[in-house]
Design a protein around this motif. Sequence first.
Motif, PDB file in Angstrom:
ATOM      1  N   GLY A  84       0.820  -1.205   0.000  1.00  0.00           N
ATOM      2  CA  GLY A  84       0.000   0.000   0.000  1.00  0.00           C
ATOM      3  C   GLY A  84       0.859   1.262   0.000  1.00  0.00           C
ATOM      4  N   GLY A  85       0.329   2.321   0.574  1.00  0.00           N
ATOM      5  CA  GLY A  85       1.082   3.582   0.624  1.00  0.00           C
ATOM      6  C   GLY A  85       1.179   4.245  -0.736  1.00  0.00           C
ATOM      7  N   ASP A  86       2.276   4.979  -0.953  1.00  0.00           N
ATOM      8  CA  ASP A  86       2.510   5.701  -2.210  1.00  0.00           C
ATOM      9  C   ASP A  86       3.380   4.844  -3.126  1.00  0.00           C
ATOM     10  OD1 ASP A  86       1.126   7.669  -0.910  1.00  0.00           O
ATOM     11  OD2 ASP A  86       2.744   9.145  -0.930  1.00  0.00           O
ATOM     12  N   GLN A  87       2.890   4.568  -4.312  1.00  0.00           N
ATOM     13  CA  GLN A  87       3.586   3.698  -5.251  1.00  0.00           C
ATOM     14  C   GLN A  87       3.498   4.272  -6.659  1.00  0.00           C
ATOM     15  OE1 GLN A  87       2.313  -0.448  -5.048  1.00  0.00           O
ATOM     16  NE2 GLN A  87       1.766  -0.262  -2.883  1.00  0.00           N
ATOM     17  N   ALA A  88       4.326   3.730  -7.540  1.00  0.00           N
ATOM     18  CA  ALA A  88       4.241   3.999  -8.974  1.00  0.00           C
ATOM     19  C   ALA A  88       4.113   2.650  -9.673  1.00  0.00           C
ATOM     20  CB  ALA A  88       5.468   4.744  -9.472  1.00  0.00           C
ATOM     21  N   ILE A  89       2.963   2.405 -10.277  1.00  0.00           N
ATOM     22  CA  ILE A  89       2.717   1.153 -10.988  1.00  0.00           C
ATOM     23  C   ILE A  89       3.202   1.287 -12.422  1.00  0.00           C
ATOM     24  CG2 ILE A  89       0.922  -0.356 -11.939  1.00  0.00           C
ATOM     25  CD1 ILE A  89      -0.745   0.293  -9.471  1.00  0.00           C
ATOM     26  N   TYR A  90       3.921   0.269 -12.881  1.00  0.00           N
ATOM     27  CA  TYR A  90       4.290   0.159 -14.296  1.00  0.00           C
ATOM     28  C   TYR A  90       3.555  -1.044 -14.865  1.00  0.00           C
ATOM     29  CZ  TYR A  90       6.921  -0.421 -18.606  1.00  0.00           C
ATOM     30  OH  TYR A  90       7.259  -0.548 -19.926  1.00  0.00           O
ATOM     31  N   LEU A  91       2.801  -0.825 -15.933  1.00  0.00           N
ATOM     32  CA  LEU A  91       1.983  -1.857 -16.549  1.00  0.00           C
ATOM     33  C   LEU A  91       2.354  -1.953 -18.023  1.00  0.00           C
ATOM     34  CD1 LEU A  91      -0.494  -3.766 -16.565  1.00  0.00           C
ATOM     35  CD2 LEU A  91      -1.936  -1.736 -16.791  1.00  0.00           C
ATOM     36  N   GLN A  92       2.662  -3.162 -18.503  1.00  0.00           N
ATOM     37  CA  GLN A  92       3.129  -3.340 -19.883  1.00  0.00           C
ATOM     38  C   GLN A  92       2.441  -4.545 -20.530  1.00  0.00           C
ATOM     39  OE1 GLN A  92       7.361  -2.807 -20.971  1.00  0.00           O
ATOM     40  NE2 GLN A  92       7.331  -4.929 -21.689  1.00  0.00           N
ATOM     41  N   VAL A  93       2.044  -4.375 -21.779  1.00  0.00           N
ATOM     42  CA  VAL A  93       1.469  -5.459 -22.577  1.00  0.00           C
ATOM     43  C   VAL A  93       2.224  -5.527 -23.895  1.00  0.00           C
ATOM     44  CG1 VAL A  93      -0.617  -6.422 -23.629  1.00  0.00           C
ATOM     45  CG2 VAL A  93      -0.808  -4.989 -21.569  1.00  0.00           C
ATOM     46  N   THR A  94       2.776  -6.689 -24.227  1.00  0.00           N
ATOM     47  CA  THR A  94       3.429  -6.879 -25.523  1.00  0.00           C
ATOM     48  C   THR A  94       2.642  -7.887 -26.355  1.00  0.00           C
ATOM     49  OG1 THR A  94       4.880  -8.786 -25.099  1.00  0.00           O
ATOM     50  CG2 THR A  94       5.621  -6.623 -24.284  1.00  0.00           C
ATOM     51  N   ARG A  95       3.016  -8.026 -27.616  1.00  0.00           N
ATOM     52  CA  ARG A  95       2.310  -8.934 -28.526  1.00  0.00           C
ATOM     53  C   ARG A  95       2.652 -10.392 -28.261  1.00  0.00           C
ATOM     54  NH1 ARG A  95      -0.242  -6.582 -32.662  1.00  0.00           N
ATOM     55  NH2 ARG A  95       1.294  -4.907 -32.745  1.00  0.00           N
ATOM     56  N   GLY A  96       3.469 -10.656 -27.268  1.00  0.00           N
ATOM     57  CA  GLY A  96       3.721 -12.018 -26.855  1.00  0.00           C
ATOM     58  C   GLY A  96       4.997 -12.605 -27.422  1.00  0.00           C
ATOM     59  N   ALA A  97       5.161 -13.914 -27.208  1.00  0.00           N
ATOM     60  CA  ALA A  97       6.389 -14.622 -27.587  1.00  0.00           C
ATOM     61  C   ALA A  97       6.044 -15.763 -28.547  1.00  0.00           C
ATOM     62  CB  ALA A  97       7.087 -15.167 -26.348  1.00  0.00           C
ATOM     63  N   PRO A  98       6.087 -15.502 -29.858  1.00  0.00           N
ATOM     64  CA  PRO A  98       5.799 -16.552 -30.835  1.00  0.00           C
ATOM     65  C   PRO A  98       6.978 -17.514 -30.956  1.00  0.00           C
ATOM     66  CG  PRO A  98       6.395 -14.537 -31.960  1.00  0.00           C
ATOM     67  CD  PRO A  98       6.361 -14.213 -30.494  1.00  0.00           C
TER      68      PRO A  98
END
Length: 288
Positions: A84-98
């Motif tokens: 909890g508390g103060d945070q910085a979220i990093y969220l990433q989506v890639t096209r995957g691993a073929p």
Amino acid sequence: MAATVYLNGQFLPLDAACVSVLDRGFLFGDGVYEVIPVYSGHMLRGVEHIERLGRSMDGIRIDHPMSRAAWLAMLEQLIERNGGGDQAIYLQVTRGAPPKRDHAFPPAGTPPTVLAMSNPLAPIDEAWHRQGAEAVTVPDLRWQRCDLKTIQLLGNVLARQQAVEQGAVEAILLRDGQAIEGAASNLFIIKDGAIHTTPKSAAILGGITRDLILELARAEAIPVREEGMPEALLRSADEVWVSSSTREIVPITRVDGQTVGEGKPGPVWQRMHAAYQAFKQKVREGKA
């Protein structure tokens, strides 16, 4: 407490989270991302960040791996697991691993790679609020879809590094005689009491913090001009600011070594900084 990340449906310790070397984010920069500030365990405009993530995925044709409600539920778990508390979220989506490297999209059904991690939110340098910060101008060499928040950030990286090497906190990007935005921020120019900023288009990333600043400015009855900003306006500004999710509103008091206005954070910034802090307090209380 060891950091916890979310990767492809699992919560894992940071040092146990791995992706394939064939992941298209690693090989092509083929993915999108978001950064979301968290205050006292509450996301600042989490819905808006997830909606922008969806627009970015649509823009580069990545299938949505989960619903908006599922995104938010997962991020709330991540925040809790990281204390909890103060945070910085990093969220990433890639096209995957073929199965193999190929410029063309992978076979249908290749699952996207989804990563979310969180770090303590770094405190903002109070010297910026007392005396302002410095920026430099550089040519805008990025691609033509800056409205999509993609992980291919080499142009931004090189611009920001140029600023760092000149002792500045940000690079202001210039294109076709216009001041566009910062390497990792939106840009505001204040002239005769009015706030000027580049209108939303493919030329800029429509910042969530940018939108909030304009909303708060209108509530404060401060005039807002969403229109092109000639470089001459930047050079003659009364105040200059840059904004981002984790840096909030940074007053820029020197550009390319030249003093902006009176060389200190100006009165319009003072009003907007106070309004922003009041909004943050509502976020902390779960009321915004």
